[in-house]
Design a protein around this motif. Structure first.
Motif, short mmCIF file in Angstrom:
data_model
loop_
_atom_site.label_atom_id
_atom_site.label_comp_id
_atom_site.label_asym_id
_atom_site.label_seq_id
_atom_site.Cartn_x
_atom_site.Cartn_y
_atom_site.Cartn_z
N TYR A 7 0.01 -4.65 -11.32
CA TYR A 7 0.37 -5.93 -10.67
C TYR A 7 -0.89 -6.58 -10.10
CZ TYR A 7 2.17 -8.37 -6.45
OH TYR A 7 2.40 -9.41 -5.72
N GLU A 8 -1.74 -5.93 -9.79
CA GLU A 8 -2.96 -6.68 -9.24
C GLU A 8 -3.96 -7.36 -10.33
OE1 GLU A 8 -5.35 -3.52 -7.02
OE2 GLU A 8 -4.41 -4.27 -5.07
N SER A 25 0.73 -1.23 0.11
CA SER A 25 -0.06 0.17 -0.01
C SER A 25 0.74 1.32 0.12
CB SER A 25 -0.99 0.00 1.21
OG SER A 25 -0.14 -0.16 2.54
N MET A 51 -1.73 -10.66 -11.21
CA MET A 51 -1.71 -11.44 -10.07
C MET A 51 -3.04 -12.04 -9.56
SD MET A 51 1.08 -11.97 -9.12
CE MET A 51 2.63 -11.26 -9.95
N ASP A 52 -4.27 -11.25 -9.99
CA ASP A 52 -5.52 -11.80 -9.77
C ASP A 52 -6.12 -12.59 -11.07
OD1 ASP A 52 -5.63 -10.37 -7.48
OD2 ASP A 52 -6.86 -8.64 -8.20
N HIS A 58 1.28 -0.75 -9.48
CA HIS A 58 0.44 -1.45 -8.48
C HIS A 58 -0.85 -2.03 -9.18
CE1 HIS A 58 -2.12 -2.29 -5.01
NE2 HIS A 58 -0.96 -2.93 -4.50
N ASP A 59 -1.48 -1.07 -9.86
CA ASP A 59 -2.80 -1.41 -10.54
C ASP A 59 -2.55 -2.63 -11.63
OD1 ASP A 59 -3.98 0.26 -9.18
OD2 ASP A 59 -4.25 1.74 -10.99
N MET A 108 7.15 -6.04 -7.15
CA MET A 108 5.77 -6.00 -8.02
C MET A 108 6.41 -6.22 -9.30
SD MET A 108 3.18 -3.28 -6.68
CE MET A 108 4.44 -1.85 -6.83
#
Length: 73
Positions: free
Chosen positions: A47-48, A4, A51-52, A44-45, A14
């Protein structure tokens, strides 16, 4: 890992995760040092998303790699 808050170590974590998950042939060309902490939220976006996702199409991988390319310093 708490991603975060922007930090160089989080950025490196990441980028390595993205490279591993996408099984990038040119992974050596994408170094965490090539990215600025100013773009942390964008990375980060990505990465999410990576990973999702259980599976990404070739078109999705190409789009994500292209986006990462635009975020480089």
């Amino acid at each position: 890992m708490d991603l975060s808050s922007p930090s160089q170590s989080n950025l490196e974590y990441m980028i390595e995760g993205i490279k591993t998950k996408l099984k990038m042939a040119s992974a050596a060309a994408m170094q965490a040092s090539s990215f600025s902490l100013n773009r942390y939220e964008d990375i980060h976006d990505i990465y999410e998303v990576v990973m999702d996702s259980d599976r990404l199409s070739i078109a999705q991988v190409e789009a994500l790699v292209s986006e990462l390319g635009q975020l480089r310093k």
